[in-house]
Design a protein around this motif. Structure first.
Motif, short mmCIF file in Angstrom:
data_model
loop_
_atom_site.label_atom_id
_atom_site.label_comp_id
_atom_site.label_asym_id
_atom_site.label_seq_id
_atom_site.Cartn_x
_atom_site.Cartn_y
_atom_site.Cartn_z
N ASN A 1 3.89 -9.11 1.21
CA ASN A 1 2.85 -8.76 2.19
C ASN A 1 2.18 -10.02 2.74
O ASN A 1 1.89 -10.11 3.93
N PHE A 2 1.93 -11.00 1.87
CA PHE A 2 1.26 -12.22 2.33
C PHE A 2 2.16 -12.97 3.31
O PHE A 2 1.68 -13.56 4.28
N GLY B 1 -9.32 -15.71 2.24
CA GLY B 1 -8.40 -16.07 1.16
C GLY B 1 -8.75 -15.50 -0.19
O GLY B 1 -8.65 -16.17 -1.21
N GLU B 2 -9.14 -14.24 -0.22
CA GLU B 2 -9.41 -13.58 -1.52
C GLU B 2 -8.25 -12.66 -1.86
O GLU B 2 -8.43 -11.46 -2.11
N LEU B 3 -7.04 -13.23 -1.88
CA LEU B 3 -5.85 -12.39 -2.01
C LEU B 3 -5.75 -11.69 -3.36
O LEU B 3 -5.09 -10.67 -3.49
N HIS C 1 -7.87 -9.96 -4.59
CA HIS C 1 -8.57 -8.68 -4.51
C HIS C 1 -7.92 -7.71 -3.53
O HIS C 1 -8.44 -6.63 -3.27
N CYS C 2 -6.77 -8.09 -2.98
CA CYS C 2 -5.99 -7.14 -2.18
C CYS C 2 -5.55 -6.00 -3.08
O CYS C 2 -5.17 -6.21 -4.24
N ILE C 3 -5.58 -4.80 -2.53
CA ILE C 3 -5.12 -3.62 -3.29
C ILE C 3 -3.60 -3.55 -3.16
O ILE C 3 -3.07 -3.43 -2.06
N VAL C 4 -2.91 -3.65 -4.29
CA VAL C 4 -1.45 -3.61 -4.26
C VAL C 4 -0.90 -2.27 -4.77
O VAL C 4 0.21 -1.88 -4.43
N ILE C 5 -1.69 -1.59 -5.61
CA ILE C 5 -1.30 -0.25 -6.10
C ILE C 5 -2.50 0.67 -5.83
O ILE C 5 -3.42 0.76 -6.64
N PRO C 6 -2.50 1.36 -4.66
CA PRO C 6 -3.66 2.22 -4.36
C PRO C 6 -3.93 3.20 -5.50
O PRO C 6 -3.00 3.85 -5.99
#
Lengths: 323, 323
Positions: free
Chosen positions: B254-255, B163-165, B167-172
């Motif tokens: 995405n989630f 659950g560290e959302l 830190h998901c990469i949303v804009i590479p």
């Protein structure tokens, strides 16, 4: 007297073929067969044919009293309702109550989910994820599917449709996906079609770079041909895997940040490329993870034989069924 | 005689303050207090002070025999081990076995997790997600945190860190995150710092666009000032929310594709902007969802009072504890 039923039925409904088999607790397929899915305009014709084939197999396996239940993997299969809902690649349109139709036909409890969820249960019960409580299966085939297990349970979501990771957007505004209309979804890159499109792009963008793929017409180029070219050391074909692995690795990092799995199990055509794809996948996954997640997640290949995997996955559903 | 213990203790350890309180089953805070977290170089000094404060509150609430247990929300808190592990914003370095230290101190069963997971349990037990089996809480504050509930259980992952959302990469390849070094993570855009950086970028990139934010120096611009400017109708400030909402909405899509939640509950400073942020969030989330997920997911604001939420979330852990 309580019977200990030692067998289950697994049915995998695909766009072209339906595979079915009788499976024991260790994942041995006692008997199996296949039929064409879309030969029947009505689902009842399909069920009649399936019933005929399966009845024969069940008799050979000692009769229906040995069978605990039926598990079905099907496109757009909804675990909660047992329905196939608006599957784009099947002839039967709308909502098909397949699990209850099968229950009526066979008098056996029947559970249904989509094929990628079934694949995840297959790895849990018989395959690479045996004994794990938290893992993700990614199927890399014509499309990109996924099944997510957390706390020892498959995640179905509130509506039965969780785990559509192939449709996560990984490159906002990126490559168009003809099937969904989305731009930049994982499936647009990491599927067989995606890999083919990447090769076609590379060939067009770099007319001066030599490649044995140029000996073929555009129409001939497919994931198999790209694989063979890469295996022969063709730099452009190898770069296709590098590119695909980078995008897949970045996506996997995001998935790890979600459910922190012990392992990610990869299944399907793309995994045949071995290190050619796995090296960039691992590298870019690790690069994009927070330090607390780094060097912890196992990247595994499926341990199920590809020809058996669909039936095994579907059959696993029946073992997981609550009595 | 079996005692029915009607109270729990919630402790929220933040970088600056530690808040604690006694909570009943309905989420009423019977007594509470706070202390500075980092005044004690050693965790033992911290625990002594905390023990003193809490003992007083527990006595007032009828004594320790009324208390079922202690729940703790802490940065980098690991549910499985009960440890705080390498929390960057605390003075106590390395691995701190906080849950077992508290158990020894109070003689009460103690459970610990990170603050965003605690927030999710708070919504489940007392808040907007009561009765839901599948939902995600996103905390939008100094950072972006998340807690994910699936099949009625919080997802901890194999190591306790799921659950560290944020830190998901949303804009590479996108905006650099000073804390993690990542490029393009959700937290780089949807946190208070992210919103401030967006405003600073917009102001610099468009020197000719008028904005009341220009009356302030760069150093004065923060999320509060941007909020006030937007509320006064400043177009550039409103555009900051539009931009932030777009990125957050894409991330939420995405989630949803991951766990198909019934609802996403948003909590924290950014939600104060109301429709200004929620409209673009909803629009871009829906745009990026597969049709099977569209118009299904509820976007909710937290129902917990912000001043109480941290204690309530931590206390919820103690109710969820297995006896």
């Amino acid at each position: 007297m309580i019977m200990s039923q030692q067998l289950v039925v697994g049915i995998d409904i695909g766009g072209t073929n339906t595979k079915f088999g009788i499976v024991d607790r260790r994942g041995n397929i006692i008997g199996d067969g296949r039929m064409l899915t879309n030969q029947h305009e009505e689902v009842n014709g399909f069920l009649d044919e399936l019933h005929g084939h399966l009845t024969e197999l069940i008799e050979k396996a000692g009769g229906i009293e040995n069978i605990k239940g039926i598990g079905v993997g099907a496109p757009n299969g909804n675990y909660y309702t047992g329905n196939i809902e608006y599957a784009p690649n099947l002839r039967w349109k709308g909502v098909i109550p397949l699990a209850s139709l099968l229950e009526q036909k066979f008098g056996l409890p029947t559970v249904l989910t989509n094929d990628a969820n079934a694949a995840a249960l297959g790895e849990l019960i018989y395959g690479a994820a045996r004994g794990m409580k938290d893992f993700i299966v990614i199927t890399l085939g014509t499309g990109v599917g996924s099944g997510i297990v957390a706390n020892g349970q498959l995640i179905y979501g509130h509506d039965g449709f969780a785990g559509e990771l192939g449709h996560c957007i990984v490159i906002p505004g990126g490559r168009h996906h003809a099937g969904t209309g989305a731009h930049g979804s994982l499936e647009a890159y990491a599927s067989a079609t995606g890999v083919t499109n990447t090769a076609l792009e590379f060939l067009a963008e770099r007319p001066d770079t030599p490649s044995i793929m140029r000996e073929h017409s555009k129409e001939e180029i497919n994931s198999k041909l790209i694989y063979e070219a890469a295996m022969k050391g063709d730099p452009l074909a190898m770069e296709v895997y590098e590119f695909t692995g980078k995008i897949l690795g970045e996506a996997l990092a995001n998935f790890v940040m979600f459910s922190s799995p012990e392992a990610i199990v990869l299944f399907g055509g793309l995994t045949k490329a071995g290190d050619l794809i796995m090296k960039p996948v691992r590298e870019h996954m690790e690069q994009n993870l927070l330090p607390i997640f780094q060097n912890k997640v196992k990247l595994l290949f499926s341990e199920l034989k590809e020809s058996d995997a669909a039936i095994l996955g579907a059959s696993a559903l029946a073992w997981e069924m609550k009595d």
